[in-house]
Scaffold this active site. Structure first.
Site, PDB file in Angstrom:
ATOM      1  N   ASP A 246       0.826  -1.211   0.000  1.00 41.79           N
ATOM      2  CA  ASP A 246       0.000   0.000   0.000  1.00 41.79           C
ATOM      3  C   ASP A 246       0.860   1.262   0.000  1.00 41.79           C
ATOM      4  O   ASP A 246       1.846   1.358   0.735  1.00 41.79           O
ATOM      5  CB  ASP A 246      -0.888   0.042   1.242  1.00 41.79           C
ATOM      6  CG  ASP A 246      -1.817  -1.159   1.358  1.00 41.79           C
ATOM      7  OD1 ASP A 246      -1.390  -2.274   1.024  1.00 41.79           O
ATOM      8  OD2 ASP A 246      -2.962  -0.968   1.804  1.00 41.79           O
ATOM      9  N   HIS A 248      -1.116   4.508  -0.573  1.00 42.34           N
ATOM     10  CA  HIS A 248      -2.150   5.406  -0.037  1.00 42.34           C
ATOM     11  C   HIS A 248      -1.821   6.888  -0.205  1.00 42.34           C
ATOM     12  O   HIS A 248      -1.858   7.667   0.748  1.00 42.34           O
ATOM     13  CB  HIS A 248      -2.408   5.089   1.433  1.00 42.34           C
ATOM     14  CG  HIS A 248      -3.335   3.931   1.644  1.00 42.34           C
ATOM     15  ND1 HIS A 248      -4.620   3.901   1.144  1.00 42.34           N
ATOM     16  CD2 HIS A 248      -3.156   2.755   2.281  1.00 42.34           C
ATOM     17  CE1 HIS A 248      -5.198   2.765   1.469  1.00 42.34           C
ATOM     18  NE2 HIS A 248      -4.330   2.035   2.151  1.00 42.34           N
ATOM     19  N   ASP A 275      -4.007  -0.377  -3.564  1.00 45.30           N
ATOM     20  CA  ASP A 275      -4.172   0.733  -2.620  1.00 45.30           C
ATOM     21  C   ASP A 275      -3.180   1.850  -2.908  1.00 45.30           C
ATOM     22  O   ASP A 275      -2.411   2.278  -2.041  1.00 45.30           O
ATOM     23  CB  ASP A 275      -4.060   0.253  -1.169  1.00 45.30           C
ATOM     24  CG  ASP A 275      -5.379  -0.305  -0.643  1.00 45.30           C
ATOM     25  OD1 ASP A 275      -6.271  -0.557  -1.471  1.00 45.30           O
ATOM     26  OD2 ASP A 275      -5.508  -0.494   0.569  1.00 45.30           O
ATOM     27  N   ASP A 278      -6.327   7.232  -1.875  1.00 51.77           N
ATOM     28  CA  ASP A 278      -7.055   7.502  -0.626  1.00 51.77           C
ATOM     29  C   ASP A 278      -6.096   7.794   0.524  1.00 51.77           C
ATOM     30  O   ASP A 278      -4.958   7.355   0.555  1.00 51.77           O
ATOM     31  CB  ASP A 278      -7.982   6.345  -0.242  1.00 51.77           C
ATOM     32  CG  ASP A 278      -9.291   6.365  -1.027  1.00 51.77           C
ATOM     33  OD1 ASP A 278      -9.668   7.449  -1.516  1.00 51.77           O
ATOM     34  OD2 ASP A 278      -9.923   5.303  -1.165  1.00 51.77           O
ATOM     35  N   ARG A 279      -6.622   8.522   1.505  1.00 48.92           N
ATOM     36  CA  ARG A 279      -5.956   8.888   2.764  1.00 48.92           C
ATOM     37  C   ARG A 279      -4.860   9.930   2.565  1.00 48.92           C
ATOM     38  O   ARG A 279      -4.861  10.962   3.211  1.00 48.92           O
ATOM     39  CB  ARG A 279      -5.409   7.656   3.487  1.00 48.92           C
ATOM     40  CG  ARG A 279      -6.501   6.621   3.815  1.00 48.92           C
ATOM     41  CD  ARG A 279      -5.944   5.563   4.748  1.00 48.92           C
ATOM     42  NE  ARG A 279      -6.891   4.483   4.987  1.00 48.92           N
ATOM     43  CZ  ARG A 279      -7.904   4.523   5.847  1.00 48.92           C
ATOM     44  NH1 ARG A 279      -8.113   5.604   6.559  1.00 48.92           N
ATOM     45  NH2 ARG A 279      -8.702   3.495   6.000  1.00 48.92           N
ATOM     46  N   ASN A 307      -8.364  -2.892  -2.340  1.00 47.32           N
ATOM     47  CA  ASN A 307      -9.744  -2.612  -1.942  1.00 47.32           C
ATOM     48  C   ASN A 307     -10.076  -1.118  -1.997  1.00 47.32           C
ATOM     49  O   ASN A 307     -11.249  -0.743  -1.962  1.00 47.32           O
ATOM     50  CB  ASN A 307     -10.021  -3.151  -0.525  1.00 47.32           C
ATOM     51  CG  ASN A 307      -9.248  -2.411   0.545  1.00 47.32           C
ATOM     52  OD1 ASN A 307      -8.027  -2.260   0.452  1.00 47.32           O
ATOM     53  ND2 ASN A 307      -9.931  -1.951   1.574  1.00 47.32           N
ATOM     54  N   HIS A 308      -9.059  -0.251  -2.121  1.00 48.50           N
ATOM     55  CA  HIS A 308      -9.324   1.182  -2.246  1.00 48.50           C
ATOM     56  C   HIS A 308      -9.366   1.637  -3.701  1.00 48.50           C
ATOM     57  O   HIS A 308      -9.660   2.815  -3.951  1.00 48.50           O
ATOM     58  CB  HIS A 308      -8.289   1.997  -1.475  1.00 48.50           C
ATOM     59  CG  HIS A 308      -8.615   2.136  -0.029  1.00 48.50           C
ATOM     60  ND1 HIS A 308      -9.289   3.210   0.499  1.00 48.50           N
ATOM     61  CD2 HIS A 308      -8.378   1.297   1.012  1.00 48.50           C
ATOM     62  CE1 HIS A 308      -9.446   3.044   1.798  1.00 48.50           C
ATOM     63  NE2 HIS A 308      -8.891   1.898   2.139  1.00 48.50           N
ATOM     64  N   HIS A 359      -3.892  -8.477  -3.039  1.00 48.19           N
ATOM     65  CA  HIS A 359      -3.918  -7.373  -2.082  1.00 48.19           C
ATOM     66  C   HIS A 359      -4.315  -7.814  -0.681  1.00 48.19           C
ATOM     67  O   HIS A 359      -3.659  -7.471   0.298  1.00 48.19           O
ATOM     68  CB  HIS A 359      -4.865  -6.273  -2.551  1.00 48.19           C
ATOM     69  CG  HIS A 359      -4.914  -5.112  -1.605  1.00 48.19           C
ATOM     70  ND1 HIS A 359      -3.876  -4.224  -1.484  1.00 48.19           N
ATOM     71  CD2 HIS A 359      -5.845  -4.720  -0.698  1.00 48.19           C
ATOM     72  CE1 HIS A 359      -4.168  -3.329  -0.558  1.00 48.19           C
ATOM     73  NE2 HIS A 359      -5.355  -3.608  -0.055  1.00 48.19           N
ATOM     74  N   ARG A 430     -13.270  -5.869  10.106  1.00 47.82           N
ATOM     75  CA  ARG A 430     -13.276  -4.875   9.036  1.00 47.82           C
ATOM     76  C   ARG A 430     -14.679  -4.664   8.486  1.00 47.82           C
ATOM     77  O   ARG A 430     -15.014  -3.572   8.037  1.00 47.82           O
ATOM     78  CB  ARG A 430     -12.364  -5.313   7.888  1.00 47.82           C
ATOM     79  CG  ARG A 430     -10.888  -5.147   8.124  1.00 47.82           C
ATOM     80  CD  ARG A 430     -10.153  -5.449   6.837  1.00 47.82           C
ATOM     81  NE  ARG A 430      -8.711  -5.471   6.993  1.00 47.82           N
ATOM     82  CZ  ARG A 430      -7.914  -4.407   6.830  1.00 47.82           C
ATOM     83  NH1 ARG A 430      -8.438  -3.242   6.542  1.00 47.82           N
ATOM     84  NH2 ARG A 430      -6.613  -4.519   6.968  1.00 47.82           N
ATOM     85  N   HIS A 457      -2.492  -4.741   2.466  1.00 45.53           N
ATOM     86  CA  HIS A 457      -3.807  -4.486   3.084  1.00 45.53           C
ATOM     87  C   HIS A 457      -3.755  -4.132   4.569  1.00 45.53           C
ATOM     88  O   HIS A 457      -4.647  -3.461   5.057  1.00 45.53           O
ATOM     89  CB  HIS A 457      -4.700  -5.712   2.865  1.00 45.53           C
ATOM     90  CG  HIS A 457      -6.147  -5.518   3.185  1.00 45.53           C
ATOM     91  ND1 HIS A 457      -6.853  -4.401   2.791  1.00 45.53           N
ATOM     92  CD2 HIS A 457      -7.034  -6.288   3.863  1.00 45.53           C
ATOM     93  CE1 HIS A 457      -8.103  -4.512   3.199  1.00 45.53           C
ATOM     94  NE2 HIS A 457      -8.243  -5.634   3.855  1.00 45.53           N
TER      95      HIS A 457
END
Length: 738
Positions: A246, A248, A275, A278-279, A307-308, A359, A430, A457
């Site tokens: 990730d 991010h 991923d 995001d964030r 998943n993002h 992932h 989750r 993840h």
């Protein structure tokens, strides 16, 4: 006179004795040195309890009598005991710091996973609305219409009308470039020089023009459509391959990886395991660099979906806001293209027919043959099942069941986590995917003739973690994920015929002051950040906490035991952390040792700039669910303008009330009053970002300074509590397209 003579004689005798003792001490020093040398060479030392007791007795005797036994052997033993005591103290200090860091870590991670649970619960609520035949409000009807509009048929053939419609909506040729544009320029096909130009431009804070961005997204989507659901990578030429986890939106981490490991090339292939977005604040730039590398070196750069890479997740966790901020009037077009491209990203990569890279993970239901054949583009969002028209008869029922089975497998490989317990079950922590145990891993690898699973993840303190007898490796490449010092980033190089692992760790920061912080200082900064987030969650649960504490406070004295306080906090706040260790930082204690439970939140208040009455129940409800409220707002905001009508605002709040099931009495006219107070231009539209950012916490004890901010991300990509000034709000706003 006689006394004087006697004194001189005694003095001379003392000198003689001291001289003899000095010679004797010198001989002892030589002997002691020989003993120490012998112990050093042989590795033997008298560590018997009897010997230590003798030393303790000598030290005690010297202390009591005031006479110091300065023999070298005793002094050496005293020094040794002092060193051992210092070492023991140091280890205890480090252990306490590590315990604080682990507690801080649990706070961050639990709050993160709780947010993901809320996201899935919200969409389960929406799915429940979609399953209803009749809808009891206009708000629900509008949600049905908007969500159904997202459920479009798969665009599989470039000659179809759907493909042509997408191109007309996102045609870069209709966009002109202003002569004043000074940013990077792209010509296709791309070369490595273009990749280096982009990296240099982004380091200089330049932005890629929307025309070039759309051209890049179209070219990448076209290439991804030619790839299968599972990539197959080979190390036959390079003899190595690097796997990154990730990122991010943390561009500094990608720069660090390229600095340490080099740019992708024939001799240096990469797998980026999802991923990307995001964030963090630089998700677009990361995607641009990775997509450019993939187009330039299609056989050396492999991208997996995370998943993002999901439109619904992007609504909540910052990527859509980043697009709106950077591309404004073109944000709808850019967001649509990213949504399309993400749905075409491959789901997994297999290295040399030995190692599977996904992932999330696997479950006892995951079948690689099924994954290889399904239509991955149907899953624009993996959070909800794909839409399929009801077909008559048994064939229709079979088709729908097949869709659900495939969807579950896609969700499992993107959302699942390993655990030490055997078996596989739903991941309730989750809210999506599965937990899989070592037996599930063993069977899956054996069934598919694989040796290992590499996944991402999950943020790990060291950037990586081996589980399931080293059969599963978690690799996470975003350092400082929760805040500065929270974790290292890492990547893994697989080398040689046996794909031997070489893991590289790092912490990426451009702040020189942060690099100079000691471990103790980093833990303190991190702990303060975690406590800030925890207090925010506590004050949002004030009503529920009061009700629960009153059950334990039978005498209505305002006090409970420490055990009861910990029980209530754990049950209501739903965070599994050592509350008894945090008690001194969160709540007061009376002289008798009882917890004054009202002090948990009595000096903290949630206020909202546009709720003039600041009705506690209303403000608390809005604040507690403001992430969900933002998601509903963004569903209504179909043109990504950041504005919705007053009616849509009221409908969103009404939906929130239905979904939250909070036991409070709220007059719906209060929502209308808040909306009208924000309609500065009196045009019937409000800036919902302004509404969401108007929450603030007033802490009368000053425990959370107004200037506190998380290190990662920025205010456009993070949902968090900040205190705002009381200055006038911005009155400039765009018009929403009807």
């Amino acid at each position: 006179m006689g006394c004087t003579t006697s004194s001189k004689v005694n003095t001379e005798m003392n000198k003689t004795e001291r001289g003899k003792k000095g010679k004797h001490r010198h001989r002892l020093d030589v002997k002691t040195h020989q003993k120490v040398k012998h112990r050093t060479e042989t590795g033997k030392r008298d560590d018997s309890p009897q010997h230590h007791r003798q030393i303790d007795q000598k030290v005690k005797h010297s202390t009591e009598t005031g006479k110091c036994d300065d023999s070298p052997e005793l002094q050496g033993q005293i020094a040794m005991k002092a060193a051992i005591l210092i070492q023991k103290w140091y280890r205890q200090s480090i252990a306490r710091l590590e315990a604080r860091r682990q507690c801080t870590w649990n706070i961050f991670q639990t709050i993160e996973y709780a947010g993901e649970q809320d996201q899935l619960k919200l969409y389960n609520f929406f799915n429940g609305i979609l399953m209803q035949i009749e809808h009891d409000s206009e708000a629900k009807k509008q949600i049905v219409m908007l969500l159904s509009a997202k459920r479009e048929a798969a665009i599989y053939d470039t000659t179809t009308e759907e493909e042509a419609r997408l191109h007309s909506m996102t045609n870069p040729n209709e966009i002109t470039i202003d002569p004043s544009y000074k940013g990077p320029r792209l010509t296709f096909p791309l070369t490595l020089a273009h990749v280096k130009t982009l990296i240099k431009a982004f380091k200089m804070k330049q932005q890629l023009h929307v025309k070039y961005l759309l051209e890049l997204l179209h070219a990448t989507r076209k290439m991804m459509k030619t790839r299968g659901n599972i990539n197959y990578a080979s190390t036959s030429i390079a003899k190595q391959i690097t796997v990154c986890g990730d990122l991010h939106g943390k561009l500094d981490d990608l720069y660090m990886i390229f600095h340490k490991n080099g740019l992708p090339s024939v001799e240096n292939p990469y797998i980026f395991n999802g991923d990307f977005v995001d964030r963090g604040p630089m998700s677009i730039e990361i995607c641009v660099i990775l997509f450019s590398c993939c187009l330039t070196m299609p056989n050396e750069v492999y991208l997996n979906r995370g998943n993002h890479e999901d439109h619904v997740m992007n609504l909540r966790y910052g990527f859509v806001k980043e697009i709106m901020r950077k591309y404004k009037e073109h944000s709808v077009t850019v967001a649509r293209m990213f949504e399309e491209l993400f749905s075409w990203l491959p789901l997994a990569t297999v290295i040399d027919d030995q190692v599977l890279v996904v992932h999330g993970g696997v479950s006892d239901q995951v079948d690689l043959e099924v994954l290889a054949k399904l239509d991955r583009h149907k899953y624009v969002s993996v959070i909800k099942p794909p839409f399929s028209n009801d077909l008559p008869g048994l064939d229709g029922a079979h088709y729908k069941l097949k869709d659900l089975e495939e969807w579950r497998q896609v969700q499992d490989i993107l959302w699942s986590d390993p655990r030490p317990i055997k078996g596989s079950c739903l991941n309730k922590y989750r809210g999506g995917g599965s937990y899989f145990g070592p037996d599930v891993t063993e069977r899956f690898l054996e069934r598919n003739n694989l040796t290992q699973l590499i996944r991402s993840h999950e943020c790990k303190i060291d950037g990586y973690e081996y589980t399931h007898n080293d059969k599963v490796l978690t690799i996470f490449s975003a350092s400082n994920y929760y805040d500065f010092g929270s974790n290292k980033g890492a990547y893994v190089k697989l080398q040689g015929q046996n794909l031997k692992h070489h893991i590289v760790q790092y912490i990426a920061t451009t702040n020189s002051a942060q690099r100079k912080l000691t471990f103790t200082q980093r833990v303190s900064v991190l702990e303060a950040s975690a406590l800030h987030d925890l207090r925010a969650k506590i004050v949002a649960m004030e009503s529920d906490l009061i009700k629960e504490f009153e059950k334990y406070d039978c005498d209505n004295k305002g006090t409970v035991s420490l055990s009861d306080w910990c029980t209530v906090m754990g049950n209501v706040v739903s965070i599994d952390i050592p509350w008894h260790l945090l008690q001194p930082k969160l709540v007061k204690v009376d002289p008798a040792g009882h917890i004054q439970w009202r002090s948990t939140f009595e000096n903290m208040r949630i206020l909202h700039r546009y709720n003039e009455q600041n009705e506690p129940s209303l403000t608390e409800m809005l604040y507690r669910h403001k992430d969900n409220l933002e998601t509903i707002f963004r569903i209504f905001d179909t043109d990504n303008s950041g504005f919705i009508t007053i009616k849509e605002f009221e409908d969103a709040c009404s939906l929130l009330m239905s979904q939250s099931n909070m036991d409070i009495n709220v007059d719906m006219n209060q929502f209308a009053d808040i909306a009208r107070s924000m309609d500065f231009n009196k045009d019937g539209q409000i800036d919902f970002n302004e509404f969401l950012e108007a929450f603030r916490i007033v802490d009368l004890e000053g425990r959370d300074p107004e200037s506190h901010k998380h290190h990662h991300g920025d205010d456009m990509s993070e949902i968090r509590i900040t205190e705002h000034d009381d200055g006038k709000p911005k009155h400039s706003k765009g018009r929403k397209t009807p």
